[in-house]
Design a protein around this motif. Structure first.
Motif, PDB file in Angstrom:
ATOM      1  N   TYR C  67       0.811  -1.219   0.000  1.00  0.00           N
ATOM      2  CA  TYR C  67       0.000   0.000   0.000  1.00  0.00           C
ATOM      3  C   TYR C  67       0.843   1.268   0.000  1.00  0.00           C
ATOM      4  CZ  TYR C  67      -4.084  -2.921   0.366  1.00  0.00           C
ATOM      5  OH  TYR C  67      -5.058  -3.837   0.098  1.00  0.00           O
ATOM      6  N   LEU C  68       2.001   1.233   0.642  1.00  0.00           N
ATOM      7  CA  LEU C  68       2.867   2.409   0.604  1.00  0.00           C
ATOM      8  C   LEU C  68       3.390   2.641  -0.817  1.00  0.00           C
ATOM      9  CD1 LEU C  68       4.905   2.082   3.925  1.00  0.00           C
ATOM     10  CD2 LEU C  68       3.215   3.826   3.356  1.00  0.00           C
ATOM     11  N   GLU C  69       3.749   1.558  -1.486  1.00  0.00           N
ATOM     12  CA  GLU C  69       4.221   1.704  -2.865  1.00  0.00           C
ATOM     13  C   GLU C  69       3.124   2.275  -3.749  1.00  0.00           C
ATOM     14  OE1 GLU C  69       7.497  -1.921  -3.179  1.00  0.00           O
ATOM     15  OE2 GLU C  69       6.090  -1.550  -4.818  1.00  0.00           O
ATOM     16  N   ALA C  72       2.650   6.021  -2.964  1.00  0.00           N
ATOM     17  CA  ALA C  72       3.723   6.846  -3.515  1.00  0.00           C
ATOM     18  C   ALA C  72       3.563   7.010  -5.021  1.00  0.00           C
ATOM     19  CB  ALA C  72       5.074   6.242  -3.177  1.00  0.00           C
ATOM     20  N   GLU C  73       3.236   5.924  -5.682  1.00  0.00           N
ATOM     21  CA  GLU C  73       3.071   5.977  -7.138  1.00  0.00           C
ATOM     22  C   GLU C  73       1.958   6.938  -7.518  1.00  0.00           C
ATOM     23  OE1 GLU C  73       3.610   2.411  -8.999  1.00  0.00           O
ATOM     24  OE2 GLU C  73       2.956   3.106 -10.982  1.00  0.00           O
ATOM     25  N   GLU C 210      -5.078   3.936  -2.954  1.00  0.00           N
ATOM     26  CA  GLU C 210      -5.700   3.736  -4.266  1.00  0.00           C
ATOM     27  C   GLU C 210      -5.748   5.009  -5.096  1.00  0.00           C
ATOM     28  OE1 GLU C 210      -9.912   3.527  -3.982  1.00  0.00           O
ATOM     29  OE2 GLU C 210     -10.033   1.956  -5.500  1.00  0.00           O
ATOM     30  N   THR C 211      -5.976   6.154  -4.442  1.00  0.00           N
ATOM     31  CA  THR C 211      -6.160   7.391  -5.182  1.00  0.00           C
ATOM     32  C   THR C 211      -5.057   8.411  -4.894  1.00  0.00           C
ATOM     33  OG1 THR C 211      -7.556   8.209  -3.399  1.00  0.00           O
ATOM     34  CG2 THR C 211      -8.674   7.191  -5.281  1.00  0.00           C
ATOM     35  N   THR C 213      -4.665  10.115  -2.157  1.00  0.00           N
ATOM     36  CA  THR C 213      -5.322  11.250  -1.504  1.00  0.00           C
ATOM     37  C   THR C 213      -4.895  11.363  -0.042  1.00  0.00           C
ATOM     38  OG1 THR C 213      -7.271  10.771  -2.855  1.00  0.00           O
ATOM     39  CG2 THR C 213      -7.560  12.331  -1.047  1.00  0.00           C
ATOM     40  N   ARG C 245      -8.370   1.927   0.204  1.00  0.00           N
ATOM     41  CA  ARG C 245      -9.224   2.489  -0.839  1.00  0.00           C
ATOM     42  C   ARG C 245     -10.002   3.704  -0.350  1.00  0.00           C
ATOM     43  NH1 ARG C 245     -12.883  -2.378  -1.968  1.00  0.00           N
ATOM     44  NH2 ARG C 245     -13.169  -1.763   0.211  1.00  0.00           N
ATOM     45  N   PHE C 246     -10.453   4.474  -1.291  1.00  0.00           N
ATOM     46  CA  PHE C 246     -11.171   5.702  -0.957  1.00  0.00           C
ATOM     47  C   PHE C 246     -12.410   5.414  -0.120  1.00  0.00           C
ATOM     48  CE2 PHE C 246     -11.181  10.180  -1.571  1.00  0.00           C
ATOM     49  CZ  PHE C 246     -12.500  10.589  -1.507  1.00  0.00           C
ATOM     50  N   GLU C 247     -13.117   4.363  -0.467  1.00  0.00           N
ATOM     51  CA  GLU C 247     -14.348   4.085   0.272  1.00  0.00           C
ATOM     52  C   GLU C 247     -14.090   3.641   1.716  1.00  0.00           C
ATOM     53  OE1 GLU C 247     -13.430   2.881  -2.648  1.00  0.00           O
ATOM     54  OE2 GLU C 247     -14.202   0.863  -3.003  1.00  0.00           O
TER      55      GLU C 247
END
Lengths: 243, 253, 489
Positions: C67-69, C72-73, C210-211, C213, C245-247
């Motif tokens: 998730y960190l990768e 960052a991407e 995921e986004t 944000t 994820r955003f949700e």
């Protein structure tokens, strides 16, 4: 119904009448009561202070003693001691080589009950025929409440005692400040927490405060006595044995 | 991690690439080692969660949504107004501004305001206005200075949440957010159809419509009441750094 | 008061003697508790949300590398910069280099535990970059040069009179009489700082992988100003703050405000995807900028995500302690903790107070430094009930106690030796019932000897002395349960 008494080290050594009252009530309710005198301490003081090796040694002794008991249930007048065995012993025997111990532990662990949960949930009893005149309030011992989930049962038992006028204090579920060795390691903080509890007890107007844990009662009684308060403390077992 | 995305990391602070990449490698290695592996593995996605609300979203009528929204917004100190027409909208803005002795109003560049010819209508009430979107030369500094000088900002909302009285602004346009932030009074105009029951519903919409699209929006803001603090003795104080007054105008049916 | 010099008992003593602090703590924690209770009562599915929040954090932390990768991407795709900092020093170094490269001389900061953890302000000041705390509570303690006493309301230990005097002295303004006046002073003074700062530094409550944000919650509007006005925004974020994820945000955004302040929602929640674009139609006119900050080397806005380790990977490596990384820094555990309620945040000696502080401080600072904290708890468990992510704090405290004993990291060697000896002796007696019974008889006899008027006196035994300082202890009467049981047979 056969009950083996798990009196706890504190009751055994300092508050024997709490254990005797428990035994008397259980007998009155038709239980066959035994006491295995090889029992000593469940190991909670060592466990809570971080001495795992010593706690493990004490737990092994506990299992050895109680696995021999043929009783249906092992009943203790203390939520914290019952919780130690039910909820925390598993952690002391979690290593890969402990398989055999885990089996032996299971036969003991599943039979352990705190006194009020035993009466209400296992025996289905709320009225034990006790009598006590006075205004009574109840303190929720932390482990009894949060580790065993017992809150309603003691209140039902207290309300059923003839002559009792039950009053809830404010925030009865807040800690008395005992916490085992915390009470002497951080005595000043422990006392400041106790003072809050005493203030709530006083404001409740009760003449007697009841709890299911002798350690809480020792803390509360110690504070009430020091303050010269007329309020008395009583273990639930003693209340239910009153006639 | 693609080279393309690394290459886009221009304006980096340290002169050498290796330093930045080494630092990244170091932390990621530490994370992987802590998790007991040498390579990052893609996990199975988390099982879904049905975030049910006590009151079902679908069964709620528009009037119930408006009523709940109005109640919750009021509870946090927002002023909620209904406006059946652009005329009533203008009247409300003018009235509030007159009470607060506000002479100039900033408008975000919402298409809605152009459609409604809001600027002209406000002028008819004696309120001068300017739009953040077509600001003149002087750029951003000038916009900020002008916003500091005016007494109120008017924006459109993109979503609203009934259960908390929240309006959501999800705009790509930087000016809109500053309009809702710098002046002491903020007016947000919303349509009843924009009001959803729950936070979850709006999060979903926000994601689908603005966050997860090819060109995601730069930012979104949820606004629930005027700016506040309880930092001093837990005593509530309204109007700290953000707007002191929030007026929500529900326009139309 | 130089807290660092004393141990916890000493700092607690000072706190308990401070009447103003005691009043403030009681009022604040009582208020937070009742507000939280009301807010939670309005969400019938609260327990399900807690369970889900814990599950999301568990999944994320166990897959943190992935998730960190991803995060960052995504941030880089947005045009943001990502810097991975191993230590707090790395973070400071980066911020200072960035400030120098962009000619930034003042920085507006929002409340961020992560930046306090690494004393970022100190590093910035030393480098000639002026940091200005903009959250009112943080602004107050920055002026007073104190440490925060609560995660959510850092200046709660101060009365309005004390704050008014502080403002009058440091800001040379008139003496405020009402809380509203204090707030107005802060608004007016800080607005100028927001408008002239070249950089805003914040933390983040959540970072969505995921986004890409960054999510920030607040009530004052200082975060919005810090991230919307200056050209450069730096977010210093502990690596544990990421969510997949955003949700996933909706569960956390329902739990956090209610747990932290008892609000259904905070006044503002900001969702930021990298740097802002220019406003449509506005030319970024670098040459004509008259700002004191000088020219930006680029004409765009900048966003820098600084992902901070600073010991978190060490916690991550410990499977038992890993769940302490689920914390969303709401402060609920502080308010319900009987110890925190009495001693307040500064007595814990570091940035993180209360039950979560007693867990993460030893883990981040080391057992020798903070190993006494886990023992300063009655293990009542109220913290666990209050935690929106259902972290088993009492369990972590117990595990830390065992770690401290095993590592021999206890405070006070003499006390430690006596305690270990006593515990070994006790364990030996417990395994031998007859010895236990005999020892018990002996101790009770001794207790009766040193008793007076039915109460035990300390007689030089330290533990007894501590007990009897505040409480009576009844002298044991009659035999033990086992002795009496035997007699009746």
């Amino acid at each position: 119904m056969r009950v083996s008494l798990f009196v706890t080290c504190l009751v055994d050594q300092l508050f024997p009448r709490v254990g005797e009252a428990m035994a008397a009530t259980l007998r009155r309710l038709g239980c066959e009561v035994t006491f295995n005198e090889a029992q000593t301490c469940c190991g909670q003081p060592a466990f809570n202070t971080g001495y795992r090796a010593q706690a493990r040694a004490m737990a092994e002794h506990f299992v050895r003693v109680f696995e021999r008991e043929r009783a249906d249930f092992i009943v203790a007048p203390s939520g914290s001691c019952a919780a130690m065995v039910r909820n925390f012993y598993g952690e002391l025997f979690h290593a890969p080589g402990d398989e055999e111990w885990r089996v032996r532990l299971e036969s003991v662990r599943t039979r352990v009950r705190e006194f009020s949960e035993f009466l209400v949930r296992e025996l289905g009893v709320e009225d034990v025929g006790a009598r006590f005149e006075g205004r009574v309030t109840y303190h929720d011992a932390c482990h009894l409440l949060r580790e065993l989930g017992v809150a309603d049962e003691p209140r039902r038992l207290i309300r059923a005692v003839r002559g009792v006028e039950f009053v809830e204090m404010e925030a009865p579920d807040t800690c008395c400040g005992f916490g085992g060795t915390f009470s002497v390691k951080y005595a000043e903080i422990s006392n400041s927490i106790l003072q809050e509890k005493l203030a709530r007890i006083t404001r409740s107007g009760a003449g007697t405060v009841v709890a299911n844990d002798s350690s809480c009662l020792m803390q509360i009684a110690g504070g009430l006595s020091r303050a010269g308060s007329p309020v008395k403390t009583m273990h639930l077992t003693e209340l239910l044995a009153s006639r | 991690m693609s080279d393309a995305s690394r290459a886009s990391d221009k304006g980096r602070v340290f002169a050498d690439d290796e330093r930045v990449l080494a630092d990244e490698g170091r932390v990621l290695d530490a994370v992987r080692r802590a998790l007991g592996r040498s390579e990052t593995a893609r996990p199975d996605p988390l099982e879904p969660f049905d975030e049910t609300n006590a009151e079902g979203e679908a069964e709620t009528s528009r009037e119930e949504l408006i009523a709940r929204f109005t109640f919750e917004a009021g509870a946090v100190g927002s002023h909620v107004h209904r406006a059946d027409s652009v005329g009533e909208l203008t009247d409300t803005v003018a009235r509030v501004c007159a009470d607060a002795d506000v002479k100039e109003v900033a408008l975000s560049g919402a298409e809605l305001f152009a459609e409604l010819n809001l600027s002209a209508r406000l002028a008819a009430h004696g309120l001068s206005s300017f739009a953040a979107s077509d600001f003149g030369p002087g750029g951003r500094e000038g916009l900020i200075a002008r916003l500091e000088g005016c007494g109120a900002g008017v924006t459109a909302a993109d979503y609203a949440i009934a259960e908390t009285g929240t309006v959501a602004l999800g705009s790509d346009e930087e000016g809109a957010l500053l309009v809702s932030l710098l002046p002491a009074i903020h007016f947000a105009v919303l349509r009843p159809s924009q009001i959803a029951w729950s936070l979850g519903a709006v999060i979903e919409r926000l994601k689908a419509e603005r966050m997860a699209r090819a060109e995601p929006c730069r930012s979104a803001t949820f606004i629930t009441g005027p700016s506040r603090t309880s930092d001093v003795e837990l005593v509530l104080s309204i109007g700290v750094h953000g707007p002191k007054e929030l007026h929500l105008i529900i326009l139309g049916e | 008061m130089n807290h660092a010099e004393q141990d916890l008992a000493g700092r607690s003593h000072a706190a308990l003697e401070d009447a103003v602090l005691q009043t403030a703590l009681k009022s604040a924690t009582d208020t937070f508790i009742s507000r939280r209770r009301e807010a939670v009562a309005g969400v019938p599915e609260w327990q399900a949300l807690r369970a889900r929040a814990r599950r999301v954090k568990e999944h994320t932390i166990n897959n943190l590398d992935y998730y960190l990768e991803q995060l960052a991407e995504k941030v880089r795709e947005h045009g943001g910069h990502v810097y991975w900092a191993t230590t707090g020093e790395d973070v400071g170094h980066y911020c200072i280099e960035l400030a120098r490269a962009r000619g930034v001389t003042s920085v507006v900061k929002s409340k961020s535990m992560a930046t306090e953890e690494i004393e970022l302000n100190h590093a910035l000041e030393a480098a000639g970059v002026r940091p200005i705390e903009t959250d009112l509570g943080e602004y107050i303690i920055q002026l007073a040069r104190e440490k925060p006493s609560h995660i959510i309301v850092p200046a709660i230990h101060k009365t309005r009179e004390q704050i008014a005097e502080l403002f009058a002295e440091k800001l040379k303004c008139g003496l405020a009489r009402e809380v509203a006046e204090i707030t107005a002073v802060a608004r007016e003074r800080l607005r100028g700082e927001f408008l002239s700062a070249g950089m805003g530094i914040t933390g983040a409550n959540f970072a969505v992988a995921e986004t890409g944000t960054i999510v920030l919650v607040e009530n004052e509007g200082n975060i919005r100003l810090s991230t919307q006005v200056p050209r450069i925004h730096v977010a210093v974020v502990g690596i544990e703050k990421v969510v997949p994820r955003f949700e996933d945000l909706s569960v956390f955004l329902r739990l956090l405000p209610r747990s932290g302040t008892g609000q259904k929602q905070t006044a503002y929640v900001s969702f930021l995807n990298g740097p802002r674009r220019r406003t449509r139609g506005v030319e970024a006119d670098v040459a004509s900028r008259s700002s004191e900050q000088g020219q930006a080397s680029e004409s765009e806005f900048e966003f820098h995500l600084v992902l901070m380790d600073n010991g978190r990977t060490r916690i991550l490596a410990d499977e038992r302690m890993r769940e302490s990384l689920y914390c969303i820094r709401c402060g609920a555990c502080l308010n319900v903790c009987p110890v925190y309620q009495k001693i307040g945040g500064q007595a814990y000696g570091w940035i993180y107070p209360g039950p979560i502080g007693a867990v993460v401080s030893p883990l981040l600072q080391g057992l020798k430094q903070a190993g006494e904290l886990p023992f300063a708890s009655s293990l009542c468990g109220a913290c666990r009930d209050a935690c929106p992510v259902d972290i088993n704090l009492p369990d972590l405290l117990l595990a830390l106690r065992a770690k401290v004993k095993e590592a021999g990291a206890d405070v006070g060697v003499a006390r430690n030796f006596a305690e270990r000896t006593a515990m070994r002796g006790y364990a030996a007696a417990v395994k031998r019932p007859k010895l236990f019974a005999a020892a018990g008889r002996l101790v009770r006899g001794l207790a009766r000897l040193v008793s007076k008027d039915g109460k035990v006196r300390s007689a030089g035994v330290p533990a007894l002395g501590e007990w009897t300082k505040y409480r009576d202890l009844p002298a044991p009467r009659g035999g033990s349960f086992r002795e009496r049981w035997k007699k009746k047979r």
